[in-house]
Design an enzyme around this catalytic site. Sequence first.
Site, PDB file in Angstrom:
ATOM      1  N   HIS A  95       0.895  -1.184  -0.095  1.00 43.49           N
ATOM      2  CA  HIS A  95      -0.103   0.116   0.048  1.00 43.49           C
ATOM      3  C   HIS A  95       0.757   1.187  -0.003  1.00 43.49           C
ATOM      4  O   HIS A  95       2.148   1.374   0.382  1.00 43.49           O
ATOM      5  CB  HIS A  95      -1.035   0.019   1.301  1.00 43.49           C
ATOM      6  CG  HIS A  95      -2.174  -1.026   0.999  1.00 43.49           C
ATOM      7  ND1 HIS A  95      -3.101  -1.265   1.971  1.00 43.49           N
ATOM      8  CD2 HIS A  95      -2.293  -1.982   0.072  1.00 43.49           C
ATOM      9  CE1 HIS A  95      -3.728  -2.247   1.581  1.00 43.49           C
ATOM     10  NE2 HIS A  95      -3.304  -2.535   0.494  1.00 43.49           N
ATOM     11  N   CYS A 116      -6.307   1.124   5.687  1.00 45.48           N
ATOM     12  CA  CYS A 116      -6.656  -0.012   6.026  1.00 45.48           C
ATOM     13  C   CYS A 116      -6.260  -0.668   7.472  1.00 45.48           C
ATOM     14  O   CYS A 116      -5.493   0.015   7.942  1.00 45.48           O
ATOM     15  CB  CYS A 116      -6.370  -1.262   4.922  1.00 45.48           C
ATOM     16  SG  CYS A 116      -4.433  -1.710   5.127  1.00 45.48           S
ATOM     17  N   CYS A 123      -2.389  -0.779   7.776  1.00 45.16           N
ATOM     18  CA  CYS A 123      -1.846   0.500   7.412  1.00 45.16           C
ATOM     19  C   CYS A 123      -2.048   1.371   8.661  1.00 45.16           C
ATOM     20  O   CYS A 123      -0.902   2.154   9.146  1.00 45.16           O
ATOM     21  CB  CYS A 123      -2.009   1.201   6.343  1.00 45.16           C
ATOM     22  SG  CYS A 123      -1.415   0.143   4.592  1.00 45.16           S
ATOM     23  N   GLU A 154       0.644   3.821   1.869  1.00 37.68           N
ATOM     24  CA  GLU A 154       1.157   4.419   3.109  1.00 37.68           C
ATOM     25  C   GLU A 154       2.475   3.663   3.739  1.00 37.68           C
ATOM     26  O   GLU A 154       3.336   4.129   3.923  1.00 37.68           O
ATOM     27  CB  GLU A 154      -0.133   4.207   3.990  1.00 37.68           C
ATOM     28  CG  GLU A 154      -1.422   4.758   3.722  1.00 37.68           C
ATOM     29  CD  GLU A 154      -2.290   3.862   2.992  1.00 37.68           C
ATOM     30  OE1 GLU A 154      -1.882   3.209   2.022  1.00 37.68           O
ATOM     31  OE2 GLU A 154      -3.435   3.694   3.482  1.00 37.68           O
TER      32      GLU A 154
END
Length: 156
Positions: A79, A117, A120, A81
Amino acid sequence: MNRPNKDNYYLDVAEVILERSTCLRRKFGAVIVNNDQIISCGYTGAPRGRKNCSEIGVCKRIKFNIPRGEKYELCRSVHAEANAIIHASREKMLNSVLYLVGIETETGDYVDNTAPCSMCKRLIINSGIKTVISRENEKKFKITEVDSWITNDDTF
């Protein structure tokens, strides 16, 4: 002169960064800023050296119609992040702001209710990031204080 405010400026930077994303489902870009300096950035894509979904031409999450927020272990991507966090030192991220923008690959629309999410969120908490600002549309954004994820712990 019509200058964007700082939050929209950094969100615009994250939006440019997401163009490097290789996800067939959703493109995300993230920028970490501290004391008005960009510390790190990241976009959604496969780990270094591995083939991206855009190269393979298939996304397992799309193929198996997996709803948003479920079965991330089937995703090839790291991801945005997480990529931004792993490219920065923790001391530079302490009390910083993470700016996050998501675009639906198929339509080009902003992702509804863009938010990190659960995996993260854990990385963001441990990194020392203080605030997450997520783009809702071209000018509107949502501000989330990371401490709220600790105070409102979602344990079960």
